[in-house]
Design an enzyme around this catalytic site. Structure first.
Site, PDB file in Angstrom:
ATOM      1  N   LYS A  23     -24.057  20.689  41.003  1.00  0.00           N
ATOM      2  CA  LYS A  23     -23.996  20.404  39.615  1.00  0.00           C
ATOM      3  C   LYS A  23     -25.195  21.777  38.979  1.00  0.00           C
ATOM      4  O   LYS A  23     -26.243  21.386  39.521  1.00  0.00           O
ATOM      5  CB  LYS A  23     -24.637  19.011  39.258  1.00  0.00           C
ATOM      6  CG  LYS A  23     -24.015  17.863  39.861  1.00  0.00           C
ATOM      7  CD  LYS A  23     -22.534  17.716  39.114  1.00  0.00           C
ATOM      8  CE  LYS A  23     -21.891  16.288  39.754  1.00  0.00           C
ATOM      9  NZ  LYS A  23     -20.400  16.243  39.596  1.00  0.00           N
ATOM     10  N   HIS A 131     -24.575  29.548  52.953  1.00  0.00           N
ATOM     11  CA  HIS A 131     -23.455  29.358  53.812  1.00  0.00           C
ATOM     12  C   HIS A 131     -22.363  30.740  53.776  1.00  0.00           C
ATOM     13  O   HIS A 131     -21.546  30.605  54.729  1.00  0.00           O
ATOM     14  CB  HIS A 131     -22.749  28.226  53.684  1.00  0.00           C
ATOM     15  CG  HIS A 131     -23.496  26.960  53.765  1.00  0.00           C
ATOM     16  ND1 HIS A 131     -24.267  26.945  55.215  1.00  0.00           N
ATOM     17  CD2 HIS A 131     -23.919  25.912  53.033  1.00  0.00           C
ATOM     18  CE1 HIS A 131     -25.010  25.591  55.159  1.00  0.00           C
ATOM     19  NE2 HIS A 131     -24.780  24.917  53.825  1.00  0.00           N
ATOM     20  N   HIS A 168     -29.257  21.685  55.545  1.00  0.00           N
ATOM     21  CA  HIS A 168     -28.201  22.355  56.386  1.00  0.00           C
ATOM     22  C   HIS A 168     -28.785  23.678  57.030  1.00  0.00           C
ATOM     23  O   HIS A 168     -29.500  24.457  56.434  1.00  0.00           O
ATOM     24  CB  HIS A 168     -27.032  22.530  55.405  1.00  0.00           C
ATOM     25  CG  HIS A 168     -26.642  21.459  54.820  1.00  0.00           C
ATOM     26  ND1 HIS A 168     -26.935  20.951  53.473  1.00  0.00           N
ATOM     27  CD2 HIS A 168     -25.357  20.564  54.958  1.00  0.00           C
ATOM     28  CE1 HIS A 168     -26.191  19.971  53.084  1.00  0.00           C
ATOM     29  NE2 HIS A 168     -25.583  19.477  54.041  1.00  0.00           N
TER      30      HIS A 168
END
Ligand SMILES: [Zn+2]
Length: 371
Positions: A23, A131, A168
Site C-alpha cells: 500500500k 527483490h 525477507h
C-alpha cells in the site's frame, strides 16, 4: 548529522490494486506523521523532492530489454512471462513504470546527496525494493533501487556496504553483486525455509572474488527484539569496521514487526530503533531506504522514528490528534509513536538458531576480514 528526507506526494498516487498487500498510502502516512511533529522545519533537516530515474541509470543494473518491457503497454505475453510481469505479486498496474522510476530516482537522489557530503544521511522511504532481479520482477519489486543506487556509488569509486534488515532475504541485491568484493552485502531476515523468497541461507557466501562478501543471518519464525538485535550486534559492526566502506546503504524494511501480516518475526519499534541507532553510530555516509512493511500504521510510525534518530531528534511519543485520527482509519491501535507492549522474545529455539548461525558466520566469514 545533516539529514534529507526524499519525498513527493506522487509516491502515493500509485496503486498495486485492491487486495495487494503493498500500500503506497503508508508513505504518505509516514510523511504526514513527521510533518505533524514539524520535523522538516528543524535546522539541518531537508525535505527534497525526487526526480524519476533516467533509463541510462537503471540499466546500470537491469537489462535494457527488461526495462523496455516494463515501460511498454504492448509487450508480448511470452516476454511478460519471462520477466515476471503481470503475475501474482507483480501486477502491471497503471503507472507501474513511472512508480518504479520515481522510487528509484529518489534512491539515486539520496545516494548523490550522501556521496557529495551535502548531508550525512538521506532517507527514501519509497525505496528498498530489493527483490527485483536484473531481468525479472519479483516480490512486489520491479526496479531494484538499492542495486541501482549502489551502481551509481560504485561509478563514483565508492566502496559500499549494503545492510538489509527486512524480514525477507535481500536476494536481488545479493545476487547482483555475488561475484564481486566491491560491495559487501549483509542480510538479516526470517529464514527462507519459512518465508519468501526461500534464499538467504547462512551458507550463501558469494562466489569467486565475491566469496566472503555476501553474508546472511537467517532467523527462526517468532524471533523478537533481543535475539534479532543480538545477532545484528555480533555480525554487523565487526564486518563494517573491517570492510571500511565509504558509504553504507541500508534497507530498513519493517515487515519484521510483530503486527506484520506477511512475515513471522516479533520485533517492536524498540528493537528496530536500536538498530537504527547502531547505523547512526557508525558515522559513515548513509543512504537509508525503506522496504517491506504491510501493517501501514506500524510502517508510518517505525520510519518516522527512524528519521528522528537519523536527525538526532527525540520525537515525542504522543501522536498529534489530527494525525492520530487519520492513522486510526488505517487500523492503528493505541495512541503512541512507540510500541509499548512487552517485547516478545520467542522461545529457546529462536536463540539457538541465531547462535548457530552467528557461529557459522564467525567461523566462515570473519576470517576473510582477519577478524
Ligand atoms: Zn520484506
Amino acid at each position: 548529522m545533516k539529514a534529507a528526507f526524499i519525498y513527493t506526494p506522487d509516491f502515493a498516487i500509485y496503486d498495486y490494486g485492491a487486495g495487494h498487500p503493498m500500500k503506497t498510502i503508508r508513505l504518505k502516512l509516514c510523511y504526514d506523521l513527521l510533518d505533524s511533529y514539524h520535523i522538516f522545519e528543524e535546522e539541518g533537516v531537508q525535505l527534497v523532492k525526487p526526480l524519476p530515474a533516467k533509463k541510462e541509470e537503471v540499466i546500470l543494473f537491469h537489462s535494457e530489454d527488461y526495462i523496455n518491457a516494463l515501460e511498454l503497454q504492448d509487450t508480448d505475453s511470452s516476454l511478460l512471462h519471462r520477466y515476471g510481469l503481470g503475475f501474482g505479486d507483480n501486477p502491471r498496474f497503471k503507472g507501474v513504470f513511472e512508480w518504479s522510476m520515481l522510487s528509484t530516482g529518489a534512491s539515486i537522489q539520496a545516494a548523490r546527496m550522501v556521496s557529495s557530503g551535502e548531508v550525512g544521511v538521506a532517507f527514501n522511504i519509497s525505496g528498498g525494493l530489493h527483490h527485483a532481479m536484473t531481468e525479472k520482477a519479483s516480490g512486489f519489486c520491479y526496479i531494484n533501487d538499492p542495486a541501482v543506487a549502489i551502481m551509481v556509488l560504485l561509478k563514483q569509486g565508492k566502496r559500499v556496504a549494503y545492510i538489509d534488515i527486512d524480514a525477507h532475504h535481500g536476494d536481488g541485491v545479493q545476487f547482483g553483486f555475488y561475484n564481486t568484493d566491491k560491495v559487501l552485502t549483509i542480510s538479516l531476515h526470517e529464514s527462507g525455509e519459512f518465508l519468501f523468497p526461500g534464499t538467504g541461507s547462512v551458507e550463501e557466501l558469494g562466489e569467486g572474488e565475491g566469496k566472503g562478501y555476501s553474508v546472511n543471518l537467517p532467523f527462526y519464525p517468532g524471533t523478537g527484539d533481543d535475539v534479532f538485535v543480538w545477532g545484528f550486534d555480533e555480525i554487523v559492526p565487526p564486518l563494517i569496521e573491517a570492510y571500511k566502506p565509504d558509504v553504507i546503504v541500508t534497507q530498513l524494511g519493517v515487515d519484521t514487526m510483530a503486527s506484520d501480516p506477511l512475515a513471522h518475526l516479533n520485533l517492536t519499534t524498540d528493537g528496530f530503533c536500536r538498530m537504527i541507532e547502531r547505523f547512526r553510530s557508525f558515522n559513515i555516509p548513509w543512504v537509508a531506504l525503506g522496504g517491506g512493511g504491510y501493517n501501514v500504521s506500524a510502517v508510518a510510525r517505525s520510519w518516522a522514528l527512524a528519521f528522528g534518530i537519523m536527525c538526532g531528534i527525540e520525537i515525542p511519543d504522543e501522536i498529534p490528534v489530527d494525525c492520530l485520527n487519520n492513522l486510526k482509519q488505517y487500523g492503528m491501535e493505541g495512541t503512541t509513536l512507540r510500541d509499548h507492549e512487552r517485547a516478545i522474545n520467542g522461545d529457546s529455539t529462536t536463540r539457538k538458531w541465531a547462535e548457530a548461525n552467528v557461529k557459522y558466520i564467525k567461523e566462515n566469514v570473519f576470517p576473510f576480514y582477519g577478524i
